[in-house]
Motif scaffolding. Structure first.
Motif, PDB file in Angstrom:
ATOM      1  N   SER A  64      36.509  16.194   2.669  1.00 28.24           N
ATOM      2  CA  SER A  64      36.610  17.590   2.217  1.00 28.24           C
ATOM      3  C   SER A  64      36.213  17.813   0.767  1.00 28.24           C
ATOM      4  CB  SER A  64      38.050  18.074   2.403  1.00 28.24           C
ATOM      5  OG  SER A  64      38.917  17.408   1.493  1.00 28.24           O
ATOM      6  N   GLN A  66      38.248  17.228  -1.503  1.00 29.59           N
ATOM      7  CA  GLN A  66      39.540  17.541  -2.128  1.00 29.59           C
ATOM      8  C   GLN A  66      40.472  16.359  -1.947  1.00 29.59           C
ATOM      9  OE1 GLN A  66      41.442  21.255  -0.894  1.00 29.59           O
ATOM     10  NE2 GLN A  66      43.426  20.255  -0.986  1.00 29.59           N
ATOM     11  N   ASN A  71      46.215  19.590   2.059  1.00 23.43           N
ATOM     12  CA  ASN A  71      44.799  19.665   2.394  1.00 23.43           C
ATOM     13  C   ASN A  71      44.772  20.238   3.802  1.00 23.43           C
ATOM     14  OD1 ASN A  71      42.016  19.193   2.620  1.00 23.43           O
ATOM     15  ND2 ASN A  71      42.167  17.285   1.463  1.00 23.43           N
ATOM     16  N   PHE A  73      43.154  22.288   7.177  1.00 20.52           N
ATOM     17  CA  PHE A  73      41.999  22.538   8.032  1.00 20.52           C
ATOM     18  C   PHE A  73      42.434  23.469   9.154  1.00 20.52           C
ATOM     19  CE2 PHE A  73      41.227  18.561   5.955  1.00 20.52           C
ATOM     20  CZ  PHE A  73      39.861  18.501   5.749  1.00 20.52           C
ATOM     21  N   LYS A  77      37.732  23.457  10.124  1.00 24.43           N
ATOM     22  CA  LYS A  77      37.093  23.942   8.895  1.00 24.43           C
ATOM     23  C   LYS A  77      38.065  23.747   7.730  1.00 24.43           C
ATOM     24  CE  LYS A  77      35.095  28.180   6.958  1.00 24.43           C
ATOM     25  NZ  LYS A  77      36.000  28.634   5.920  1.00 24.43           N
ATOM     26  N   HIS A  78      37.539  23.188   6.647  1.00 30.99           N
ATOM     27  CA  HIS A  78      38.384  22.954   5.475  1.00 30.99           C
ATOM     28  C   HIS A  78      38.713  24.279   4.799  1.00 30.99           C
ATOM     29  CE1 HIS A  78      39.080  21.536   1.211  1.00 30.99           C
ATOM     30  NE2 HIS A  78      40.004  20.925   1.915  1.00 30.99           N
TER      31      HIS A  78
END
Length: 103
Positions: A64, A66, A71, A73, A77-78
């Motif tokens: 990602s 990051q 974190n 998703f 999709k991040h």
């Protein structure tokens, strides 16, 4: 691909909403609280409780870009971290969750 990266990617792929978290992190708690408040179906991986947690955190940075937690998703999709999720709260988040099949 490393075992940790494979594990992280599988968690992302298999869950409509995937949250990588650390159990003591206040931003992670805020993310989980918001998702709970919205009645979202989400899954959490508490990486501080896993033997391979540091490797998973490294893998997340590769996936990602990051390294920090949470974190998040949604539908593979991040989304970003807690501040990114909170910014979506009133606008796009309900629709994103609905489209991911998480509501």
């Amino acid at each position: 691909m490393s075992a940790a990266k494979t594990k992280a990617q599988a968690f992302i792929d298999e869950n409509p909403v995937a949250v990588f978290s650390k159990s003591y992190c206040p931003y992670c708690k805020a993310t989980k609280s918001l998702l709970t408040e919205l009645n979202a179906n989400f899954n959490v991986m508490e990486i501080d409780l896993l033997d391979d947690g540091p490797a998973i955190q490294d893998a997340l940075e590769q996936i990602s870009g990051q390294r920090t937690v949470p974190n998040i998703f949604i539908a593979k999709k991040h989304i970003g971290g807690n501040s990114d999720l909170q910014a979506l709260k009133k606008s796009a988040l309900p629709k994103l969750l609905e489209n991911a099949g998480a509501l």
